[in-house]
Design a protein around this motif. Structure first.
Motif, short mmCIF file in Angstrom:
data_model
loop_
_atom_site.label_atom_id
_atom_site.label_comp_id
_atom_site.label_asym_id
_atom_site.label_seq_id
_atom_site.Cartn_x
_atom_site.Cartn_y
_atom_site.Cartn_z
N ASP A 64 -9.18 5.88 -0.03
CA ASP A 64 -8.90 4.72 -0.87
C ASP A 64 -8.93 5.09 -2.35
OD1 ASP A 64 -8.73 3.18 1.40
OD2 ASP A 64 -10.78 2.40 1.25
N ILE A 65 -9.89 5.92 -2.73
CA ILE A 65 -10.00 6.34 -4.13
C ILE A 65 -8.75 7.08 -4.55
CG2 ILE A 65 -11.21 7.95 -5.67
CD1 ILE A 65 -13.80 7.21 -4.09
N VAL A 66 -8.33 8.03 -3.74
CA VAL A 66 -7.13 8.82 -4.09
C VAL A 66 -5.90 7.93 -4.12
CG1 VAL A 66 -5.62 10.69 -3.33
CG2 VAL A 66 -8.08 11.01 -3.28
N GLN A 67 -5.79 7.03 -3.18
CA GLN A 67 -4.63 6.14 -3.17
C GLN A 67 -4.59 5.28 -4.44
OE1 GLN A 67 -4.32 3.70 0.32
NE2 GLN A 67 -2.44 2.73 -0.36
N ASP A 68 -5.73 4.72 -4.82
CA ASP A 68 -5.78 3.92 -6.04
C ASP A 68 -5.45 4.76 -7.27
OD1 ASP A 68 -6.52 1.76 -4.52
OD2 ASP A 68 -8.61 1.73 -5.18
N ALA A 69 -6.02 5.97 -7.32
CA ALA A 69 -5.77 6.84 -8.46
C ALA A 69 -4.30 7.26 -8.53
CB ALA A 69 -6.67 8.07 -8.40
N LEU A 70 -3.71 7.59 -7.39
CA LEU A 70 -2.30 8.00 -7.39
C LEU A 70 -1.37 6.84 -7.75
CD1 LEU A 70 -2.13 10.45 -4.36
CD2 LEU A 70 -2.10 11.01 -6.80
N TYR A 71 -1.73 5.63 -7.34
CA TYR A 71 -0.94 4.46 -7.74
C TYR A 71 -0.95 4.32 -9.26
CZ TYR A 71 0.28 -0.40 -8.57
OH TYR A 71 0.86 -1.54 -9.07
N LYS A 72 -2.15 4.40 -9.85
CA LYS A 72 -2.25 4.31 -11.30
C LYS A 72 -1.54 5.47 -11.98
CE LYS A 72 -6.56 1.74 -11.14
NZ LYS A 72 -7.99 1.74 -11.43
N LEU A 73 -1.65 6.65 -11.39
CA LEU A 73 -0.98 7.83 -11.95
C LEU A 73 0.54 7.65 -11.92
CD1 LEU A 73 -1.30 10.72 -13.06
CD2 LEU A 73 -1.12 11.52 -10.70
#
Length: 169
Positions: A35-44
């Motif tokens: 979930d953390i990576v998904q959220d971070a990649l979305y923002k990225l």
């Protein structure tokens, strides 16, 4: 596929595993790491044109992962309490004894304060310099040194305590 999207996909393919490892170690849970990576990649992705121009998208992405992990801890609806069955006493010549030591470290890592955990993970697992860690966390080099030292001390004490407890059983 647009050039922007192609570059982003290539970046994710190259950096995704490393970002997930960092998220797991900072967040303490495999599912939460996803979930953390998904959220971070979305923002990225939303900031990709700007990030691409900065010249170091991996450092930016790593910082986003750490920030998302810390932000999630602040949201009360995301706080979960993990419970596990207490394992039977482990035999020392058991083939999983190396795994148990790894679990001791991971459990102790979960017990660190978020800033200490991030410093220890970035410094000693990701093998970043003090300066690189400070840049990612947005703090001074002195803060990284002190937080990492306190984190390592806390880890040592937690592992020693866990081993004394397991020997007593």
């Amino acid at each position: 596929m647009a050039e922007r999207d192609r570059e982003f996909v290539e970046f994710v393919e190259a950096a995704g595993a490393s970002l997930r490892r960092t998220a797991y170690l900072v967040g303490g849970d495999r599912d939460r790491a996803d979930d953390i990576v998904q959220d971070a990649l979305y923002k990225l992705y939303l900031a990709w044109p700007k990030v691409r121009r900065t010249g170091n998208p991996f450092a930016y992405a790593r910082r986003m992962v750490v920030n998302v992990a810390h932000d999630g801890k602040r949201r009360p609806w995301r706080r979960e309490v993990s419970t596990a069955d207490v394992p039977d006493r482990m035999e020392r010549d058991d083939f999983v004894s190396g795994y148990a030591e790894r679990n001791e470290v991971l459990e102790a890592l979960r017990g660190l304060a978020p800033r200490q955990r991030a410093c220890v993970v970035l410094r000693y697992y990701e093998d970043l310099s003090v300066e690189q860690t400070a840049e990612i966390l947005g703090c001074s080099a002195g803060t990284v040194k002190s937080q990492a030292a306190r984190g390592l001390d806390t880890l040592r004490k937690a592992i020693d305590r866990a081993r004394r407890t397991s020997r007593a059983l």
